[in-house]
Design a protein around this motif. Sequence first.
Motif, PDB file in Angstrom:
ATOM      1  N   ILE A   1       0.860  -1.875   0.112  1.00 23.16           N
ATOM      2  CA  ILE A   1      -0.142   0.310  -0.313  1.00 23.16           C
ATOM      3  C   ILE A   1       1.330   1.122  -0.387  1.00 23.16           C
ATOM      4  CG2 ILE A   1      -2.418   1.017   0.946  1.00 23.16           C
ATOM      5  CD1 ILE A   1      -2.673  -1.242   2.409  1.00 23.16           C
ATOM      6  N   LEU A   2       0.718   2.236  -0.986  1.00 22.14           N
ATOM      7  CA  LEU A   2       1.669   3.413  -0.904  1.00 22.14           C
ATOM      8  C   LEU A   2       1.524   4.589  -0.095  1.00 22.14           C
ATOM      9  CD1 LEU A   2       1.202   3.302  -5.235  1.00 22.14           C
ATOM     10  CD2 LEU A   2       3.659   2.375  -3.441  1.00 22.14           C
ATOM     11  N   LYS A   3       2.138   5.080   0.480  1.00 27.65           N
ATOM     12  CA  LYS A   3       2.335   6.086   1.388  1.00 27.65           C
ATOM     13  C   LYS A   3       1.452   7.648  -0.318  1.00 27.65           C
ATOM     14  CE  LYS A   3       5.970   8.917   0.078  1.00 27.65           C
ATOM     15  NZ  LYS A   3       6.934   9.641   0.075  1.00 27.65           N
ATOM     16  N   THR A   4       0.284   7.921   1.192  1.00 30.54           N
ATOM     17  CA  THR A   4      -0.463   8.835   0.894  1.00 30.54           C
ATOM     18  C   THR A   4      -2.054   7.634   0.225  1.00 30.54           C
ATOM     19  OG1 THR A   4      -0.020   9.048  -1.845  1.00 30.54           O
ATOM     20  CG2 THR A   4       1.643  10.312  -1.089  1.00 30.54           C
ATOM     21  N   THR A   5      -1.980   7.021   0.024  1.00 28.93           N
ATOM     22  CA  THR A   5      -3.060   6.647  -0.099  1.00 28.93           C
ATOM     23  C   THR A   5      -4.024   6.280   1.540  1.00 28.93           C
ATOM     24  OG1 THR A   5      -2.043   4.708  -1.375  1.00 28.93           O
ATOM     25  CG2 THR A   5      -4.460   4.001  -0.260  1.00 28.93           C
ATOM     26  N   ILE A   6      -5.902   7.308   0.847  1.00 26.69           N
ATOM     27  CA  ILE A   6      -6.496   7.463   2.174  1.00 26.69           C
ATOM     28  C   ILE A   6      -7.032   6.155   2.139  1.00 26.69           C
ATOM     29  CG2 ILE A   6      -8.132   8.917   2.529  1.00 26.69           C
ATOM     30  CD1 ILE A   6      -5.630  11.114   2.102  1.00 26.69           C
ATOM     31  N   ILE A   7      -7.793   5.862   3.396  1.00 36.57           N
ATOM     32  CA  ILE A   7      -8.466   5.066   4.233  1.00 36.57           C
ATOM     33  C   ILE A   7     -10.066   5.490   4.825  1.00 36.57           C
ATOM     34  CG2 ILE A   7      -8.478   3.085   5.307  1.00 36.57           C
ATOM     35  CD1 ILE A   7      -5.766   2.759   5.366  1.00 36.57           C
ATOM     36  N   GLY A   8     -10.545   5.184   3.985  1.00 33.73           N
ATOM     37  CA  GLY A   8     -12.064   5.117   4.296  1.00 33.73           C
ATOM     38  C   GLY A   8     -12.820   5.846   3.372  1.00 33.73           C
ATOM     39  N   PRO A   9     -13.966   6.576   3.841  1.00 37.19           N
ATOM     40  CA  PRO A   9     -14.602   6.888   5.260  1.00 37.19           C
ATOM     41  C   PRO A   9     -14.831   5.520   6.299  1.00 37.19           C
ATOM     42  CG  PRO A   9     -16.787   7.484   3.779  1.00 37.19           C
ATOM     43  CD  PRO A   9     -15.019   6.673   3.162  1.00 37.19           C
ATOM     44  N   PHE A  10     -14.247   6.120   7.514  1.00 36.20           N
ATOM     45  CA  PHE A  10     -14.837   5.312   8.133  1.00 36.20           C
ATOM     46  C   PHE A  10     -16.004   4.958   9.184  1.00 36.20           C
ATOM     47  CE2 PHE A  10     -10.208   5.491   8.661  1.00 36.20           C
ATOM     48  CZ  PHE A  10      -9.854   4.449   9.984  1.00 36.20           C
ATOM     49  N   GLU A  11     -17.169   3.928   8.283  1.00 34.10           N
ATOM     50  CA  GLU A  11     -18.142   3.953   8.882  1.00 34.10           C
ATOM     51  C   GLU A  11     -18.590   2.942   9.739  1.00 34.10           C
ATOM     52  OE1 GLU A  11     -19.877   2.979   4.664  1.00 34.10           O
ATOM     53  OE2 GLU A  11     -19.787   3.825   3.762  1.00 34.10           O
ATOM     54  N   GLY A  12     -19.531   3.611  10.865  1.00 28.56           N
ATOM     55  CA  GLY A  12     -19.684   2.645  11.949  1.00 28.56           C
ATOM     56  C   GLY A  12     -21.134   3.152  12.853  1.00 28.56           C
ATOM     57  N   ARG A  13     -21.157   3.106  13.923  1.00 30.78           N
ATOM     58  CA  ARG A  13     -21.607   3.602  14.421  1.00 30.78           C
ATOM     59  C   ARG A  13     -21.382   4.799  15.536  1.00 30.78           C
ATOM     60  NH1 ARG A  13     -24.430   1.809  20.243  1.00 30.78           N
ATOM     61  NH2 ARG A  13     -26.087   2.399  20.664  1.00 30.78           N
ATOM     62  N   PHE A  14     -21.733   5.675  15.159  1.00 29.46           N
ATOM     63  CA  PHE A  14     -21.121   7.014  16.117  1.00 29.46           C
ATOM     64  C   PHE A  14     -22.253   7.095  16.977  1.00 29.46           C
ATOM     65  CE2 PHE A  14     -18.008   6.573  12.971  1.00 29.46           C
ATOM     66  CZ  PHE A  14     -16.960   7.117  13.286  1.00 29.46           C
ATOM     67  N   ILE A  15     -22.069   8.024  17.920  1.00 28.74           N
ATOM     68  CA  ILE A  15     -23.189   8.023  18.597  1.00 28.74           C
ATOM     69  C   ILE A  15     -22.844   9.350  19.760  1.00 28.74           C
ATOM     70  CG2 ILE A  15     -23.635   6.077  19.590  1.00 28.74           C
ATOM     71  CD1 ILE A  15     -22.094   5.401  21.720  1.00 28.74           C
ATOM     72  N   PRO A  16     -23.692   9.986  19.993  1.00 31.35           N
ATOM     73  CA  PRO A  16     -23.265  11.479  21.355  1.00 31.35           C
ATOM     74  C   PRO A  16     -22.358  11.261  22.491  1.00 31.35           C
ATOM     75  CG  PRO A  16     -25.441  11.380  20.927  1.00 31.35           C
ATOM     76  CD  PRO A  16     -25.135   9.578  20.540  1.00 31.35           C
ATOM     77  N   GLU A  17     -21.587  11.958  22.501  1.00 30.13           N
ATOM     78  CA  GLU A  17     -20.203  11.576  22.991  1.00 30.13           C
ATOM     79  C   GLU A  17     -20.568  10.930  25.024  1.00 30.13           C
ATOM     80  OE1 GLU A  17     -16.314  13.958  23.993  1.00 30.13           O
ATOM     81  OE2 GLU A  17     -17.739  15.310  22.989  1.00 30.13           O
ATOM     82  N   ASP A  18     -21.539  11.692  24.983  1.00 31.67           N
ATOM     83  CA  ASP A  18     -21.902  11.384  26.626  1.00 31.67           C
ATOM     84  C   ASP A  18     -22.875  10.257  27.315  1.00 31.67           C
ATOM     85  OD1 ASP A  18     -24.261  12.634  25.605  1.00 31.67           O
ATOM     86  OD2 ASP A  18     -25.514  13.349  26.725  1.00 31.67           O
ATOM     87  N   LYS A  19     -22.639   9.425  26.054  1.00 29.68           N
ATOM     88  CA  LYS A  19     -24.056   8.168  25.897  1.00 29.68           C
ATOM     89  C   LYS A  19     -22.843   7.373  25.234  1.00 29.68           C
ATOM     90  CE  LYS A  19     -28.283  10.004  24.934  1.00 29.68           C
ATOM     91  NZ  LYS A  19     -29.073  10.846  26.626  1.00 29.68           N
ATOM     92  N   LEU A  20     -21.651   6.821  25.362  1.00 32.91           N
ATOM     93  CA  LEU A  20     -20.757   6.185  25.373  1.00 32.91           C
ATOM     94  C   LEU A  20     -20.401   5.562  26.959  1.00 32.91           C
ATOM     95  CD1 LEU A  20     -18.399   4.158  23.623  1.00 32.91           C
ATOM     96  CD2 LEU A  20     -17.085   6.305  24.199  1.00 32.91           C
ATOM     97  N   THR A  21     -21.214   4.281  26.591  1.00 31.65           N
ATOM     98  CA  THR A  21     -21.011   2.850  28.379  1.00 31.65           C
ATOM     99  C   THR A  21     -20.137   2.461  28.353  1.00 31.65           C
ATOM    100  OG1 THR A  21     -22.974   1.958  26.870  1.00 31.65           O
ATOM    101  CG2 THR A  21     -23.839   4.093  28.257  1.00 31.65           C
ATOM    102  N   THR A  22     -19.660   2.486  27.166  1.00 30.21           N
ATOM    103  CA  THR A  22     -18.768   1.319  27.263  1.00 30.21           C
ATOM    104  C   THR A  22     -17.069   1.737  26.754  1.00 30.21           C
ATOM    105  OG1 THR A  22     -18.234   0.437  25.292  1.00 30.21           O
ATOM    106  CG2 THR A  22     -19.798  -0.839  26.549  1.00 30.21           C
TER     107      THR A  22
END
Length: 193
Positions: free
Chosen positions: A69-90
């Motif tokens: 994998i060559l430098k300058t390659t962009i990985i992503g976007p990161f797709e997932g379950r994003f939740i409000p900061e105050d709701k993170l319980t783990t």
Amino acid sequence: MTMICIICFNNHAEDDCSDFVSSSKMNGTEKKPSSSLTRNLSKVLLSLPTHIQMRRCDDTITFSPTIRILKTTIIGPFEGRFIPEDKLTTAPRNGFLIKIFRENGNNLVLDASDERKNNWCCLIPPARTSQEINCLLFQRKYKIYAKVVRTILATESLSIWYSSNYAKAMGMPETPDGGPLALYGKTGRMIFR
């Protein structure tokens, strides 16, 4: 505050970088299941590019390329379950918090606890030392990406850390062990940060 863009190493934010469009990309877009046998696979496995291998040992997951994998390659976007900061319980997976900063201050954090809801990018393990870093995390608009900052050989595992701008926003050190990080700019000149 001077911002150095992780994409092109010029003085501007990643949101303003025109080089982003022309960078080669390795995405994490989920493939649609082609048979009833693949319907139960996690989003991590369904989004894994063909030239990336995933290895699992107990609770540890690593990703290695089958090709360089060559430098300058962009990985992503990161797709997932994003939740409000105050709701993170783990606790964040591997102790590595990924956050989307929003202008209104209602930031979101990645809940990577469920592989059915996150693509493979979200599980790239964090580097433990500055020498292990080969990908740097950054936010562009309201999406998270990683830039490959040195060529990754087929014998190596992907290891991620925060880009300089992102580390400052997170209140984290620029490297996991405080050591210098050697980057290579467009001209091939080594840049230490």
